[in-house]
Scaffold this active site. Structure first.
Site, PDB file in Angstrom:
ATOM      1  N   ARG A  50       0.842  -1.204   0.000  1.00 46.10           N
ATOM      2  CA  ARG A  50       0.000   0.000   0.000  1.00 46.10           C
ATOM      3  C   ARG A  50       0.876   1.254   0.000  1.00 46.10           C
ATOM      4  NH1 ARG A  50      -2.030   2.090   4.422  1.00 46.10           N
ATOM      5  NH2 ARG A  50      -2.438   0.092   5.417  1.00 46.10           N
ATOM      6  N   TYR A 102     -15.353  17.976 -15.890  1.00 46.09           N
ATOM      7  CA  TYR A 102     -15.754  16.586 -15.719  1.00 46.09           C
ATOM      8  C   TYR A 102     -16.823  16.507 -14.618  1.00 46.09           C
ATOM      9  CZ  TYR A 102     -15.580  11.591 -15.035  1.00 46.09           C
ATOM     10  OH  TYR A 102     -15.925  10.268 -14.914  1.00 46.09           O
ATOM     11  N   ASP A 175      -6.346  19.101 -15.152  1.00 39.78           N
ATOM     12  CA  ASP A 175      -6.794  17.796 -15.640  1.00 39.78           C
ATOM     13  C   ASP A 175      -6.469  17.753 -17.133  1.00 39.78           C
ATOM     14  OD1 ASP A 175      -8.163  15.608 -16.648  1.00 39.78           O
ATOM     15  OD2 ASP A 175      -9.947  15.907 -15.412  1.00 39.78           O
ATOM     16  N   LYS A 200      -8.131   6.486 -19.614  1.00 37.31           N
ATOM     17  CA  LYS A 200      -8.418   6.983 -20.950  1.00 37.31           C
ATOM     18  C   LYS A 200      -7.199   6.787 -21.866  1.00 37.31           C
ATOM     19  CE  LYS A 200     -12.181   8.103 -18.748  1.00 37.31           C
ATOM     20  NZ  LYS A 200     -12.422   9.418 -18.173  1.00 37.31           N
TER      21      LYS A 200
HETATM   22  C1  PLP Z   1     -12.802   9.930 -16.918  1.00 35.23           C
HETATM   23  C2  PLP Z   1     -12.347  11.265 -16.491  1.00 35.23           C
HETATM   24  C3  PLP Z   1     -12.115  11.537 -15.133  1.00 35.23           C
HETATM   25  C4  PLP Z   1     -12.347  10.508 -14.054  1.00 35.23           C
HETATM   26  O1  PLP Z   1     -11.463   9.431 -14.175  1.00 35.23           O
HETATM   27  P1  PLP Z   1     -11.825   7.927 -13.726  1.00 35.23           P
HETATM   28  O2  PLP Z   1     -10.625   7.148 -14.145  1.00 35.23           O
HETATM   29  O3  PLP Z   1     -13.086   7.532 -14.421  1.00 35.23           O
HETATM   30  O4  PLP Z   1     -12.004   7.963 -12.239  1.00 35.23           O
HETATM   31  C5  PLP Z   1     -11.669  12.809 -14.802  1.00 35.23           C
HETATM   32  N1  PLP Z   1     -11.472  13.757 -15.747  1.00 35.23           N
HETATM   33  C6  PLP Z   1     -11.699  13.525 -17.045  1.00 35.23           C
HETATM   34  C7  PLP Z   1     -11.456  14.599 -18.048  1.00 35.23           C
HETATM   35  C8  PLP Z   1     -12.148  12.272 -17.470  1.00 35.23           C
HETATM   36  O5  PLP Z   1     -12.385  12.042 -18.768  1.00 35.23           O
END
Ligand code: PLP
Length: 380
Positions: A50, A102, A175, A200
């Protein structure tokens, strides 16, 4: 190493080989615990998975190299990565976050802020004066940005935002899930922290959920985030870490293919009679295109949205008539996805009801255009 191009570093996973076996792909470390030395020390530097897992090493160092950061941390999901940043704040702190971002994260911030005693202002990040007047110098500790921003692909000027944040003594976190390190380096533009939903593009194969943060400086705030990961336990599993590294090795060709295809699809859709508007930062008349051209290198991303003529019903029917694109949420995989976004975000969403969000994969561009066109025609 220093003079190698990022695409080379990524393809070779930093060029690491396993010393014991000379394997070019890393072994899969599943151990949850590590042996203590006879004199009670932990000379391996590891004691429990962890806190620190050898499966994190290669993907974290690779991501830090691609983002030109000092350190990177993997998390169980993009949400775990993003929330770790907010959870490093203290009660009384103030945050400025985007109005359109998001959706799940925006909802969480609004709730978390209340219970944690954090003040949040949601600002239009495209309006620098609005951001400036939302800042409370000395009290604002974090500015959160997302560019291109879901699901309208609004562009935020990272360099300008970094100046505003720094002047007020706040950190800027970006992000960069949609931009990817292939086309944007937020840290070089002045951001302090980069966040990715590694689910992604970084992984790219729709087969893990993962998140990551990269920092410009290994400072006190970063130490809090690192401790939060250890103590709250939002760690990525070993196998997911291994798959993520494998995915990152093809990041550059995947993203470049998706960008080139998205640009062609966006251009083709502007001419389709059943499309009211195309939202894509690569189109010359898109608001923010000039900033995008400055801060995105080699492409404008693989994400675009269509506003379908005929409203919500026509948009949903278009998605229903699609054959090649998959009707699913998420983005950044090798297979193209289509989603009626307002259905996902619920009644309070700022997302237009006639919007279809498209994640462009690596299939043949002509197939994707033909499929979209026939679906739009069928729905009208
Ligand atoms: C999918 C996404 C998230 C969240 O990520 P997860 O892996 O689903 O927790 C945050 N920001 C953006 C731009 C995303 O496309």
């Amino acid at each position: 190493m220093d003079d190698m191009k990022p695409a080379t570093i990524a393809a070779q996973g930093l060029g690491w080989v396993d010393e014991k076996t000379r394997a070019v792909a890393p072994p899969l470390h599943l151990s949850s615990t590590f042996l203590r030395d006879e004199d009670n020390q932990y000379r391996s530097g590891r004691n429990y998975a962890r806190a620190d897992n050898p499966a994190f090493d290669q993907p974290e160092v690779l991501l830090a190299a691609l983002e030109k950061g000092a350190d990177a941390l993997l998390f169980a999901s993009g949400m775990a990565a993003a929330t770790a940043v907010f959870q490093a704040l203290a009660p009384g702190d103030h945050v400025v976050a985007p109005k359109v971002m998001y959706w799940s994260l925006r909802n969480w911030i609004a709730g978390f802020a209340d219970t944690w005693g954090i003040a949040v202002d949601f600002a239009d990040m495209g309006d620098l004066n609005a951001v400036h007047s939302a800042m409370q110098p000395g009290r604002t500790k974090l500015v959160w940005a997302e560019t291109p921003g879901n699901p309208m692909w609004n562009i935020t000027d990272i360099a300008a935002l970094a100046q505003i944040a720094r002047a007020a003594g706040a950190k800027l976190a970006v992000d960069s899930t949609v931009a990817t390190p292939v086309i944007t380096q937020p840290l070089e533009l002045g951001a302090d922290i980069v966040m990715h939903s590694a689910t992604k593009y970084l992984n790219g194969h729709s087969d893990i959920v993962a998140g990551a943060l990269v920092t410009r400086a290994d400072d006190e705030f970063w130490a809090k985030i690192r401790n939060n990961r250890i103590q709250l336990g939002g760690i990525l599993g070993s196998f997911e870490s291994w798959l993520l590294l494998r995915g990152m090795r093809t990041l550059f060709p995947r993203v470049k293919t998706a960008c080139a295809s998205a640009q062609k699809i966006a251009t083709a859709m502007t001419k389709h009679p059943h499309v009211r508007a195309v939202l894509y930062p690569g189109l010359p008349d898109f608001p923010g295109h000039e900033i995008a051209a400055r801060q995105m290198k080699g492409g404008f991303g693989g994400m675009l949205s269509l506003l379908v003529a005929g409203g919500e019903r026509a948009a949903i029917t278009t998605a229903a008539e699609i054959r090649i694109w998959k009707r699913a949420t998420s983005l950044g995989g090798v297979e193209s996805l289509v989603e009626h976004r307002a259905s996902v975000e619920g009644p309070d969403t700022p997302c237009p009801p006639d919007l279809l969000r498209l994640s462009v994969g690596i299939e043949d561009t002509d197939d994707l255009i033909a499929d979209l066109s026939q679906a739009l025609d069928e729905a009208h």
